[in-house]
Enzyme design. Structure first.
Site, PDB file in Angstrom:
ATOM      1  N   GLY A 169       0.816  -1.214   0.000  1.00  0.00           N
ATOM      2  CA  GLY A 169       0.000   0.000   0.000  1.00  0.00           C
ATOM      3  C   GLY A 169       0.845   1.257   0.000  1.00  0.00           C
ATOM      4  N   ARG A 210       6.502 -12.448   0.987  1.00  0.00           N
ATOM      5  CA  ARG A 210       5.979 -12.679   2.337  1.00  0.00           C
ATOM      6  C   ARG A 210       5.100 -13.919   2.356  1.00  0.00           C
ATOM      7  NH1 ARG A 210       5.430  -7.172   4.240  1.00  0.00           N
ATOM      8  NH2 ARG A 210       6.762  -6.011   2.828  1.00  0.00           N
ATOM      9  N   ASP A 242       9.407  -5.252   7.876  1.00  0.00           N
ATOM     10  CA  ASP A 242       8.298  -4.383   8.274  1.00  0.00           C
ATOM     11  C   ASP A 242       8.419  -3.894   9.717  1.00  0.00           C
ATOM     12  OD1 ASP A 242       7.468  -4.813   5.738  1.00  0.00           O
ATOM     13  OD2 ASP A 242       5.378  -5.140   6.238  1.00  0.00           O
ATOM     14  N   ASP A 256       1.292 -11.125   6.982  1.00  0.00           N
ATOM     15  CA  ASP A 256       1.794 -10.328   5.852  1.00  0.00           C
ATOM     16  C   ASP A 256       3.106  -9.629   6.201  1.00  0.00           C
ATOM     17  OD1 ASP A 256      -0.156  -8.883   7.570  1.00  0.00           O
ATOM     18  OD2 ASP A 256       0.500  -7.156   6.417  1.00  0.00           O
TER      19      ASP A 256
HETATM   20  P1  AMP Z   1       1.554  -2.736   8.314  1.00  0.00           P
HETATM   21  O1  AMP Z   1       0.748  -2.872   9.562  1.00  0.00           O
HETATM   22  O2  AMP Z   1       2.468  -1.550   8.293  1.00  0.00           O
HETATM   23  O3  AMP Z   1       2.281  -4.001   7.988  1.00  0.00           O
HETATM   24  O4  AMP Z   1       0.529  -2.447   7.121  1.00  0.00           O
HETATM   25  C1  AMP Z   1      -0.549  -3.275   6.831  1.00  0.00           C
HETATM   26  C2  AMP Z   1      -1.097  -2.948   5.453  1.00  0.00           C
HETATM   27  O5  AMP Z   1      -1.516  -1.594   5.402  1.00  0.00           O
HETATM   28  C3  AMP Z   1      -0.083  -3.113   4.332  1.00  0.00           C
HETATM   29  O6  AMP Z   1      -0.783  -3.598   3.200  1.00  0.00           O
HETATM   30  C4  AMP Z   1       0.413  -1.716   4.110  1.00  0.00           C
HETATM   31  O7  AMP Z   1       0.908  -1.511   2.808  1.00  0.00           O
HETATM   32  C5  AMP Z   1      -0.838  -0.899   4.368  1.00  0.00           C
HETATM   33  N1  AMP Z   1      -0.547   0.456   4.817  1.00  0.00           N
HETATM   34  C6  AMP Z   1      -0.058   0.852   6.021  1.00  0.00           C
HETATM   35  N2  AMP Z   1       0.072   2.171   6.082  1.00  0.00           N
HETATM   36  C7  AMP Z   1      -0.338   2.664   4.872  1.00  0.00           C
HETATM   37  C8  AMP Z   1      -0.442   3.977   4.310  1.00  0.00           C
HETATM   38  N3  AMP Z   1      -0.103   5.075   4.988  1.00  0.00           N
HETATM   39  N4  AMP Z   1      -0.921   4.066   3.047  1.00  0.00           N
HETATM   40  C9  AMP Z   1      -1.283   2.983   2.343  1.00  0.00           C
HETATM   41  N5  AMP Z   1      -1.204   1.730   2.832  1.00  0.00           N
HETATM   42  C10 AMP Z   1      -0.745   1.568   4.065  1.00  0.00           C
HETATM   43 MG    MG Z   2       3.454  -4.691   6.658  1.00  0.00          MG
END
Ligand code: AMP
Ligand code: MG
Length: 488
Positions: free
Chosen positions: A89, A175, A254, A244
């Site tokens: 994302g 992943r 991550d 993930d």
């Molecule tokens: P994380 O908890 O950081 O591993 O993120 C979980 C999911 O949310 C992943 O698919 C990330 O790419 C997405 N994500 C987290 N923060 C953002 C953001 N600011 N914009 C877009 N996607 C995000």
């Molecule tokens: Mg992540």
């Protein structure tokens, strides 16, 4: 190597979104070496075009051209619950260089951004940068961080902050969630392509196995079992062990609300958003095992190509059961070496567990205890061991030290050699939250010197660095309570 699955649903070609007036916040010369970037005397790329590339503002530097940046789809379990499709994302894979994938985190929206803005804030980018490089220097498998580039672009979280882009490197960012994605779509063709890609590029010896996919599973699971044992041994809590966020190469990836233990508390929760403590320190091994069960489940269709569904399940279940043994062996070996033992005795486990319980009860600083333990000498009287003063229950810890000395004498341990060995496995310096926080607060005022200082310090975590003694001291209680959440 870069994701080369054939379907457009797997891969989204996407350009990074530029940021206004980018500037260097942090740069790792050691990571730059991995991809052969020539550096100037200041330790920054000789070619200034790198700044624009690592900001997401350009795709060209010298003769290099990142002509096909992509984001990928993955799915996964978040906090134990199936979350469906997630994906990159805010991570954009620029391309491959020198066997590494170069990914920009926070470089703008992709097809998988959902409600997010595709950005990352300065604070979380500095934490990821410093911790990636610190973990590497601790000898723990991890994605690397090449740089953090900042911009004054405003990003809204709980408050308005500024944006940053962290450039990460890994041989692959595949992943567990990538496997879960195709399994959930029941797309066996893509699932097979993904497994074959991983085998070809990263697990080539699986090719000669009669059961390549089962062997692939075993090797991924073994790597992650050993990885989590290494985390436990340095007191590292990941914070968000969703499926993930688990690497198919057994790398730490991550970095978000992670934390190193200051004082030892077995059920320490580093992620303020993790109210139930699912990802607490003592649960990490069991959670990693759980994540490997997610992978096993995703791989059933591949084994079922040559077996009945039931046989496929049985084979994977047996392979999954090996996780606990591999983890336990790795954990025991690491803690034996932390205590300076060069042989292995059955009673060692009890000795280690008694120590950890006592450390927990007295909330003893994890890093400093093990580091200072190397100064204990075989001729020490119990009264003279300063470390005992950190414990509330003196008779208990005195008995422990008595048994420890008996154990060392039984293997005719040599004080000097043991000290040397122990200091190579028990770091003096870790990325304590309050140290990262100080660097972040200065960086928010545009002074990046503390980021550079911490990077330098943490690249030699096992060396005594006279000028940095203060960085080894456990934080006072007010600084130990810094809260870190999922917001990033
Ligand atoms: P994380 O908890 O950081 O591993 O993120 C979980 C999911 O949310 C992943 O698919 C990330 O790419 C997405 N994500 C987290 N923060 C953002 C953001 N600011 N914009 C877009 N996607 C995000
Ligand atoms: Mg992540």
């Amino acid at each position: 190597m870069a994701f080369t699955l054939s379907g457009a649903d797997a891969i989204h070609p996407v350009l990074p979104s530029p940021v206004p007036a980018p500037y260097w916040v942090g740069f790792s010369p050691s990571a730059a070496k991995l991809i052969d970037i020539p550096l100037n005397a200041a330790g920054l790329p000789q070619d200034p075009a790198w700044l624009a590339v690592l900001a997401g503002n350009s795709l060209d530097v010298g003769s290099l051209q990142f002509s096909h940046p992509i984001a990928t789809a993955y799915s996964g379990h978040q906090f134990g619950v199936w979350a469906g499709q997630l994906g990159d994302g805010r991570a954009i894979l620029l391309g491959d260089i020198a066997g590494q994938e170069l990914q920009l985190k926070g470089a703008g929206k992709t097809r998988y951004s959902r409600m997010g803005d595709g950005r990352a804030v300065l604070r979380s980018s500095i934490r990821e940068f410093l911790c990636s490089e610190a973990m590497h220097s601790l000898g723990i498998p991890t994605s690397r961080a090449l740089s953090v580039v900042g911009s004054d672009l405003a990003v809204r979280r709980e408050a308005v902050e500024t944006a940053a882009i962290c450039a990460r490197l890994a041989p692959s960012f595949i992943r567990i969630g990538h496997f879960e994605h195709y399994a959930a779509l029941q797309n066996v063709e893509r699932l097979k392509e993904l497994a074959d890609l991983l085998v070809k590029d990263h697990y080539p010896d699986c090719q000669s196995s009669n059961e390549p996919y089962l062997e692939l599973f075993k090797q991924i699971s073994a790597r992650n079992a050993k990885l989590v044992a290494q985390w436990q041994a340095v007191g590292f809590c990941h914070g968000v062990l969703n499926s993930d966020n688990i690497s198919a190469l057994g790398l730490t990836i991550d970095y978000g609300p992670f934390g190193f233990l200051d004082h030892f508390q077995i059920d320490h929760i580093c992620n303020h958003s993790d109210q139930g403590g699912r990802y607490a320190y003592h649960r990490q091994p069991q959670i990693m095992h759980w994540n490997m069960a997610c992978l096993a489940s995703a791989l059933i269709p591949l084994l079922a190509l040559n077996h009945s569904e039931e046989e496929a399940q049985t084979l994977l279940k047996e392979a999954l059961d090996e996780f606990s043994t591999i983890y336990a062996q790795a954990w025991q070996a690491l803690f034996r070496s932390k205590l300076g033992f060069s042989s292995s005795e059955d009673d060692d486990i009890q000795l280690i567990e008694r120590l950890l319980q006592a450390m927990h009860d007295s909330r003893v600083d994890f890093t400093n205890f093990f580091r200072n333990l190397s100064s204990v000498s075989l001729s020490s009287t119990i009264d003279s061991i300063a470390l005992r003063n950190d414990f509330i229950d003196r008779p208990l810890i005195d008995q422990w030290f008595t048994d420890y000395l008996v154990r060392l004498r039984a293997e005719s341990s040599d004080d000097l050699q043991r000290k040397h060995r122990m200091n190579l496995v028990n770091p003096k310096y870790i990325l304590r939250n309050h140290l990262a926080q100080a660097a972040i607060e200065q960086a928010q005022k545009k002074d990046f010197s503390e980021v550079a200082r911490l990077l330098k310090l943490l690249q030699n975590p096992f060396d005594e660095q006279a000028q940095f003694q203060a960085y080894a001291i456990a934080p006072p209680p007010n600084l130990a309570a810094i809260e870190v959440s999922c917001s990033s």
